[in-house]
Design a protein around this motif. Structure first.
Motif, PDB file in Angstrom:
ATOM      1  N   ALA A   1       0.849  -1.195   0.000  1.00 29.06           N
ATOM      2  CA  ALA A   1       0.000   0.000   0.000  1.00 29.06           C
ATOM      3  C   ALA A   1       0.884   1.245   0.000  1.00 29.06           C
ATOM      4  O   ALA A   1       2.001   1.231   0.531  1.00 29.06           O
ATOM      5  N   TYR A   2       0.386   2.302  -0.620  1.00 24.60           N
ATOM      6  CA  TYR A   2       1.059   3.594  -0.565  1.00 24.60           C
ATOM      7  C   TYR A   2       0.041   4.680  -0.902  1.00 24.60           C
ATOM      8  O   TYR A   2      -1.053   4.410  -1.406  1.00 24.60           O
ATOM      9  N   ALA A   3       0.397   5.899  -0.579  1.00 25.25           N
ATOM     10  CA  ALA A   3      -0.497   7.030  -0.837  1.00 25.25           C
ATOM     11  C   ALA A   3       0.179   7.998  -1.798  1.00 25.25           C
ATOM     12  O   ALA A   3       1.397   7.942  -2.008  1.00 25.25           O
ATOM     13  N   PHE A   4      -0.619   8.867  -2.396  1.00 25.73           N
ATOM     14  CA  PHE A   4      -0.055   9.923  -3.240  1.00 25.73           C
ATOM     15  C   PHE A   4      -0.901  11.175  -3.099  1.00 25.73           C
ATOM     16  O   PHE A   4      -2.076  11.129  -2.739  1.00 25.73           O
ATOM     17  N   GLN A   5      -0.282  12.295  -3.364  1.00 22.92           N
ATOM     18  CA  GLN A   5      -1.009  13.557  -3.400  1.00 22.92           C
ATOM     19  C   GLN A   5      -0.403  14.417  -4.500  1.00 22.92           C
ATOM     20  O   GLN A   5       0.752  14.215  -4.894  1.00 22.92           O
ATOM     21  N   GLY A   6      -1.175  15.365  -4.991  1.00 20.35           N
ATOM     22  CA  GLY A   6      -0.645  16.180  -6.064  1.00 20.35           C
ATOM     23  C   GLY A   6      -1.611  17.243  -6.517  1.00 20.35           C
ATOM     24  O   GLY A   6      -2.562  17.599  -5.813  1.00 20.35           O
ATOM     25  N   LYS A   7      -1.373  17.746  -7.729  1.00 26.36           N
ATOM     26  CA  LYS A   7      -2.245  18.772  -8.281  1.00 26.36           C
ATOM     27  C   LYS A   7      -2.233  18.706  -9.801  1.00 26.36           C
ATOM     28  O   LYS A   7      -1.284  18.202 -10.421  1.00 26.36           O
ATOM     29  N   SER A   8      -3.311  19.197 -10.389  1.00 30.83           N
ATOM     30  CA  SER A   8      -3.431  19.309 -11.836  1.00 30.83           C
ATOM     31  C   SER A   8      -3.662  20.781 -12.141  1.00 30.83           C
ATOM     32  O   SER A   8      -4.547  21.413 -11.560  1.00 30.83           O
ATOM     33  N   GLU A   9      -2.860  21.318 -13.043  1.00 28.83           N
ATOM     34  CA  GLU A   9      -2.905  22.756 -13.322  1.00 28.83           C
ATOM     35  C   GLU A   9      -3.020  23.007 -14.821  1.00 28.83           C
ATOM     36  O   GLU A   9      -2.338  22.376 -15.625  1.00 28.83           O
ATOM     37  N   LEU A  10      -3.908  23.918 -15.187  1.00 26.56           N
ATOM     38  CA  LEU A  10      -4.090  24.317 -16.585  1.00 26.56           C
ATOM     39  C   LEU A  10      -3.824  25.803 -16.718  1.00 26.56           C
ATOM     40  O   LEU A  10      -4.405  26.615 -15.997  1.00 26.56           O
ATOM     41  N   LYS A  11      -2.913  26.164 -17.622  1.00 27.27           N
ATOM     42  CA  LYS A  11      -2.625  27.566 -17.916  1.00 27.27           C
ATOM     43  C   LYS A  11      -2.889  27.829 -19.392  1.00 27.27           C
ATOM     44  O   LYS A  11      -2.510  27.029 -20.249  1.00 27.27           O
ATOM     45  N   ILE A  12      -3.543  28.954 -19.671  1.00 26.22           N
ATOM     46  CA  ILE A  12      -3.770  29.382 -21.049  1.00 26.22           C
ATOM     47  C   ILE A  12      -2.844  30.563 -21.315  1.00 26.22           C
ATOM     48  O   ILE A  12      -2.962  31.605 -20.658  1.00 26.22           O
ATOM     49  N   GLU A  13      -1.915  30.377 -22.250  1.00 32.06           N
ATOM     50  CA  GLU A  13      -0.920  31.398 -22.533  1.00 32.06           C
ATOM     51  C   GLU A  13      -1.585  32.677 -23.045  1.00 32.06           C
ATOM     52  O   GLU A  13      -2.562  32.640 -23.782  1.00 32.06           O
ATOM     53  N   GLY A  14      -1.021  33.813 -22.630  1.00 33.80           N
ATOM     54  CA  GLY A  14      -1.543  35.095 -23.073  1.00 33.80           C
ATOM     55  C   GLY A  14      -2.719  35.589 -22.256  1.00 33.80           C
ATOM     56  O   GLY A  14      -3.281  36.651 -22.536  1.00 33.80           O
ATOM     57  N   THR A  15      -3.110  34.804 -21.241  1.00 36.94           N
ATOM     58  CA  THR A  15      -4.204  35.203 -20.353  1.00 36.94           C
ATOM     59  C   THR A  15      -3.765  34.997 -18.915  1.00 36.94           C
ATOM     60  O   THR A  15      -2.707  34.422 -18.637  1.00 36.94           O
ATOM     61  N   THR A  16      -4.579  35.450 -18.003  1.00 38.36           N
ATOM     62  CA  THR A  16      -4.297  35.242 -16.582  1.00 38.36           C
ATOM     63  C   THR A  16      -5.004  33.999 -16.059  1.00 38.36           C
ATOM     64  O   THR A  16      -4.969  33.722 -14.858  1.00 38.36           O
ATOM     65  N   TYR A  17      -5.646  33.247 -16.973  1.00 26.58           N
ATOM     66  CA  TYR A  17      -6.439  32.085 -16.548  1.00 26.58           C
ATOM     67  C   TYR A  17      -5.538  30.952 -16.065  1.00 26.58           C
ATOM     68  O   TYR A  17      -4.630  30.508 -16.770  1.00 26.58           O
ATOM     69  N   VAL A  18      -5.787  30.518 -14.853  1.00 23.19           N
ATOM     70  CA  VAL A  18      -5.110  29.352 -14.295  1.00 23.19           C
ATOM     71  C   VAL A  18      -6.144  28.546 -13.517  1.00 23.19           C
ATOM     72  O   VAL A  18      -6.829  29.081 -12.648  1.00 23.19           O
ATOM     73  N   ASN A  19      -6.263  27.276 -13.837  1.00 28.46           N
ATOM     74  CA  ASN A  19      -7.178  26.396 -13.110  1.00 28.46           C
ATOM     75  C   ASN A  19      -6.352  25.314 -12.426  1.00 28.46           C
ATOM     76  O   ASN A  19      -5.596  24.594 -13.076  1.00 28.46           O
ATOM     77  N   GLN A  20      -6.476  25.204 -11.106  1.00 28.05           N
ATOM     78  CA  GLN A  20      -5.663  24.258 -10.358  1.00 28.05           C
ATOM     79  C   GLN A  20      -6.549  23.422  -9.440  1.00 28.05           C
ATOM     80  O   GLN A  20      -7.415  23.963  -8.750  1.00 28.05           O
ATOM     81  N   VAL A  21      -6.331  22.123  -9.454  1.00 26.25           N
ATOM     82  CA  VAL A  21      -7.094  21.195  -8.634  1.00 26.25           C
ATOM     83  C   VAL A  21      -6.121  20.336  -7.830  1.00 26.25           C
ATOM     84  O   VAL A  21      -5.203  19.738  -8.389  1.00 26.25           O
ATOM     85  N   GLY A  22      -6.317  20.272  -6.513  1.00 27.38           N
ATOM     86  CA  GLY A  22      -5.505  19.407  -5.673  1.00 27.38           C
ATOM     87  C   GLY A  22      -6.196  18.066  -5.482  1.00 27.38           C
ATOM     88  O   GLY A  22      -7.426  17.975  -5.536  1.00 27.38           O
ATOM     89  N   PHE A  23      -5.418  17.009  -5.290  1.00 26.39           N
ATOM     90  CA  PHE A  23      -6.013  15.683  -5.115  1.00 26.39           C
ATOM     91  C   PHE A  23      -5.104  14.794  -4.280  1.00 26.39           C
ATOM     92  O   PHE A  23      -3.937  15.106  -4.042  1.00 26.39           O
ATOM     93  N   GLU A  24      -5.645  13.689  -3.842  1.00 28.72           N
ATOM     94  CA  GLU A  24      -4.869  12.680  -3.118  1.00 28.72           C
ATOM     95  C   GLU A  24      -5.515  11.321  -3.344  1.00 28.72           C
ATOM     96  O   GLU A  24      -6.681  11.236  -3.744  1.00 28.72           O
TER      97      GLU A  24
END
Length: 262
Positions: free
Chosen positions: A52-75
């Motif tokens: 058994a083991y665990a993990f944690q992290g994040k998924s990030e989306l950036k659109i170039e030329g804009t300030t849009y950033v979408n980030q989701v944390g997970f485990e």
């Protein structure tokens, strides 16, 4: 006298040999691995061998030329190489899997490394402090196929979205039907835009893994994909980064996780 000279020459030669050996040892001390393929094999075998083991992290989306950033944390929590818990992730299955959340499992990324082990290269700039860093760069075709498969796995049908929303908000039959019609229209528009996007889409994907030399186990995993395409004749660029950190599964199941139905 001759023997003394010979002795001194021997000492000098041996000193030079030892100096070269020490220099070579210093060169390899940063990575501690004979070759990238062997290090990768040991890391994947090691993590698969853990009960058994665990993990944690994040998924990030950036659109170039804009300030849009979408980030989701997970485990998540893996037991006997099965993803049994996740938190913060859509409960979507990967292609060929019936396990909810499997599309986000680090095992999917590790399998990608394993299948392309011969193409893995050590990142010597990042390999330091008892850690070996390996890179796997996919071909443009592989990158596009991987992105398309994941996008398809993450999509929900209008019926699935209505069912989920109805359960949370107790919609009446009339409200659910109206929502379904709106979603069907929106889905049709999205599919049209997606097809236009795919005609000009190019994808570059890099998988990167950090391996602890002391344990030969993976410490961190990252996938970065850069998408370039046109929409309504306008060039666009997006960067998606998924990162995972592995940790010991101490104390049983993750307390904040949502159990995945088997």
């Amino acid at each position: 006298m001759g023997n003394q000279k010979t002795g001194r020459r021997t000492v000098k030669i041996m000193s030079a040999v030892l100096g070269v050996a020490a220099a070579c040892s210093a060169c390899t001390a940063g990575t501690g691995t004979a070759n990238p393929e062997q290090a990768l094999s040991q890391a994947i075998s090691g993590i698969k061998g853990k009960s058994a083991y665990a993990f944690q992290g994040k998924s990030e989306l950036k659109i170039e030329g804009t300030t849009y950033v979408n980030q989701v944390g997970f485990e998540g929590y893996v037991q006997n190489n099965r993803l049994i818990q996740t938190s913060g992730l859509p409960q979507t299955a990967a292609a060929g899997s019936s396990e909810p959340g499997a599309a986000w499992s680090p095992m999917q990324k590790l399998e990608q490394f394993e299948q392309s082990a011969g193409r893995v290269r050590e990142n010597k700039e990042l390999s330091r402090g008892g850690v070996t860093v390996l890179d796997l760069e996919l071909t443009p075709e592989e990158s596009k196929n991987e992105w398309s498969s994941r996008t398809a796995a993450l999509q929900q049908t209008p019926e699935e979205r209505v069912a989920s929303f109805r359960k949370m908000h107790r919609l009446s039959d009339k409200e659910a039907d109206a929502m379904k019609q709106e979603l069907q229209a929106a889905t049709q528009d999205y599919q049209t835009e997606l097809q236009d996007m795919l005609r000009t889409l190019s994808v570059q994907t890099l998988h990167r893994i950090w391996i602890d030399n002391a344990t030969s186990l993976p410490k961190k995993l990252e996938t970065r994909s850069t998408l370039r395409y046109e929409t309504a004749g306008t060039p666009r660029e997006e960067t998606t980064t998924d990162s995972y950190e592995f940790r010991e599964a101490s104390g049983g199941l993750l307390p904040s996780s949502q159990a995945v139905k088997k």
